[in-house]
Motif scaffolding. Sequence first.
Motif, mmCIF file in Angstrom:
data_model
loop_
_atom_site.group_PDB
_atom_site.id
_atom_site.type_symbol
_atom_site.label_atom_id
_atom_site.label_comp_id
_atom_site.label_asym_id
_atom_site.label_seq_id
_atom_site.Cartn_x
_atom_site.Cartn_y
_atom_site.Cartn_z
ATOM 1 N N VAL A 43 -16.374 11.565 2.378
ATOM 2 C CA VAL A 43 -16.857 12.205 1.316
ATOM 3 C C VAL A 43 -15.867 13.436 0.780
ATOM 4 C CG1 VAL A 43 -19.228 11.498 0.888
ATOM 5 C CG2 VAL A 43 -18.459 13.582 2.117
ATOM 6 N N ASP A 44 -15.253 13.961 2.027
ATOM 7 C CA ASP A 44 -14.316 15.298 1.704
ATOM 8 C C ASP A 44 -12.777 14.734 1.339
ATOM 9 O OD1 ASP A 44 -16.356 17.095 2.379
ATOM 10 O OD2 ASP A 44 -15.778 16.775 4.437
ATOM 11 N N GLN A 45 -12.506 13.318 1.322
ATOM 12 C CA GLN A 45 -11.214 13.067 0.873
ATOM 13 C C GLN A 45 -11.453 12.412 -0.404
ATOM 14 O OE1 GLN A 45 -10.959 10.828 4.623
ATOM 15 N NE2 GLN A 45 -9.281 11.945 5.248
ATOM 16 N N LEU A 46 -12.322 12.578 -1.281
ATOM 17 C CA LEU A 46 -12.068 11.845 -2.645
ATOM 18 C C LEU A 46 -10.763 12.151 -3.324
ATOM 19 C CD1 LEU A 46 -13.726 10.770 -5.165
ATOM 20 C CD2 LEU A 46 -14.688 13.007 -5.728
ATOM 21 N N ARG A 47 -10.219 13.348 -3.157
ATOM 22 C CA ARG A 47 -8.954 13.521 -3.534
ATOM 23 C C ARG A 47 -7.756 12.484 -3.222
ATOM 24 N NH1 ARG A 47 -4.233 15.403 -1.887
ATOM 25 N NH2 ARG A 47 -4.891 15.950 0.135
ATOM 26 N N LEU A 48 -7.869 12.159 -1.943
ATOM 27 C CA LEU A 48 -7.136 11.002 -1.623
ATOM 28 C C LEU A 48 -7.205 9.601 -2.311
ATOM 29 C CD1 LEU A 48 -7.040 11.669 2.362
ATOM 30 C CD2 LEU A 48 -4.991 12.445 0.571
ATOM 31 N N ALA A 108 -13.014 9.007 8.474
ATOM 32 C CA ALA A 108 -14.177 8.564 9.208
ATOM 33 C C ALA A 108 -13.833 7.561 10.146
ATOM 34 C CB ALA A 108 -15.279 7.884 8.220
ATOM 35 N N ALA A 109 -12.827 6.811 9.927
ATOM 36 C CA ALA A 109 -12.260 5.640 10.973
ATOM 37 C C ALA A 109 -11.044 5.231 10.511
ATOM 38 C CB ALA A 109 -13.182 4.255 10.908
ATOM 39 N N THR A 110 -10.033 4.905 11.557
ATOM 40 C CA THR A 110 -8.581 4.485 11.270
ATOM 41 C C THR A 110 -8.651 3.008 12.073
ATOM 42 O OG1 THR A 110 -7.767 5.544 13.001
ATOM 43 C CG2 THR A 110 -7.808 6.424 10.754
ATOM 44 N N LEU A 111 -7.956 1.759 11.398
ATOM 45 C CA LEU A 111 -7.957 0.724 12.157
ATOM 46 C C LEU A 111 -6.368 0.121 12.020
ATOM 47 C CD1 LEU A 111 -10.708 -1.012 10.490
ATOM 48 C CD2 LEU A 111 -10.873 -0.361 12.920
ATOM 49 N N GLU A 112 -5.685 0.406 12.977
ATOM 50 C CA GLU A 112 -4.243 0.058 13.096
ATOM 51 C C GLU A 112 -4.116 -1.373 13.609
ATOM 52 O OE1 GLU A 112 -1.787 2.981 14.948
ATOM 53 O OE2 GLU A 112 -3.602 4.001 15.340
ATOM 54 N N CYS A 113 -3.440 -2.222 12.627
ATOM 55 C CA CYS A 113 -3.541 -3.698 12.607
ATOM 56 C C CYS A 113 -1.992 -4.416 12.432
ATOM 57 C CB CYS A 113 -4.249 -4.335 11.406
ATOM 58 S SG CYS A 113 -5.929 -3.431 11.271
ATOM 59 N N ARG A 114 -2.049 -5.581 13.216
ATOM 60 C CA ARG A 114 -0.780 -6.263 13.010
ATOM 61 C C ARG A 114 -1.178 -7.504 11.935
ATOM 62 N NH1 ARG A 114 -0.035 -10.774 16.004
ATOM 63 N NH2 ARG A 114 -1.688 -10.063 17.278
ATOM 64 N N ILE A 115 -0.434 -7.675 11.128
ATOM 65 C CA ILE A 115 -0.762 -8.870 10.264
ATOM 66 C C ILE A 115 -0.559 -10.180 11.177
ATOM 67 C CG2 ILE A 115 -0.124 -10.198 8.275
ATOM 68 C CD1 ILE A 115 0.908 -7.749 7.106
ATOM 69 N N VAL A 116 -1.817 -10.884 11.087
ATOM 70 C CA VAL A 116 -1.558 -12.353 11.377
ATOM 71 C C VAL A 116 -2.079 -13.385 10.544
ATOM 72 C CG1 VAL A 116 -2.585 -11.444 13.668
ATOM 73 C CG2 VAL A 116 -4.144 -12.061 11.799
ATOM 74 N N GLY A 117 -2.196 -13.079 9.108
ATOM 75 C CA GLY A 117 -2.075 -14.117 8.084
ATOM 76 C C GLY A 117 -2.175 -13.350 6.837
ATOM 77 N N THR A 118 -1.606 -14.008 5.785
ATOM 78 C CA THR A 118 -1.672 -13.880 4.345
ATOM 79 C C THR A 118 -2.014 -15.001 3.702
ATOM 80 O OG1 THR A 118 0.676 -13.909 4.025
ATOM 81 C CG2 THR A 118 0.095 -11.841 4.621
ATOM 82 N N HIS A 119 -2.958 -14.823 2.667
ATOM 83 C CA HIS A 119 -3.270 -16.171 1.924
ATOM 84 C C HIS A 119 -3.427 -15.918 0.570
ATOM 85 C CE1 HIS A 119 -4.459 -18.154 5.785
ATOM 86 N NE2 HIS A 119 -4.904 -16.983 5.911
ATOM 87 N N LEU A 120 -2.807 -16.405 -0.404
ATOM 88 C CA LEU A 120 -2.730 -16.266 -1.966
ATOM 89 C C LEU A 120 -4.183 -17.116 -2.269
ATOM 90 C CD1 LEU A 120 -1.306 -15.488 -4.344
ATOM 91 C CD2 LEU A 120 -0.403 -17.759 -4.581
#
Length: 179
Positions: free
Chosen positions: A81-86, A117-129
């Motif tokens: 809630v403190d990151q509304l500016r972002l 509140a949380a961060t999730l560092e991810c590697r792309i394993v798929g993209t779908h149109l």
Amino acid sequence: MNTTITSFDARDLRRAFGSFGTGVTVVTARSNDERLAGLTVNSFSSVSLEPPIVAWSLATQSASLELFKEAGRFVINVLTVDQLRLARQFSNPLADKFANVDYQAGLADQPVLEDCAATLECRIVGTHLVGDHCMFLGQVERYSHCARRPLLFCQGAFQQGIELVEAPQQNLLDQRRTA
């Protein structure tokens, strides 16, 4: 409103979709040539725990689409809630969305916003149109979280959650018997 037709009023359908409250994230990435991308996203979802997979989607006309694909990675930054500016900053078409934003280099030098509140560092394993969006699937390779209040979005407005206090079950049973 009860509608069972094949063509929809886009604005009205968007209001219906907006009735589902979500958390607010900023998805970030850095391309191989060091360009940064970041945008406010509420189309984020967990998909699987084993393996840990998350999903989010981006409009196919987005200027950032190719950069996210090229990066091969992304970071989901769950805002407080403190990151509304972002949230507002990353939702606007600014030349430098990262101006005055505190972040650190994460895995593969990807930008991880601070104090989320949380961060999730991810590697792309798929993209779908899918329709007018590209859905990204990412395997979580590192994450962090803390007990900060997340920023929410519902019915077209930023919000904050309030914990609901339920009456003990026994009291509910007593109330039903006396009614």
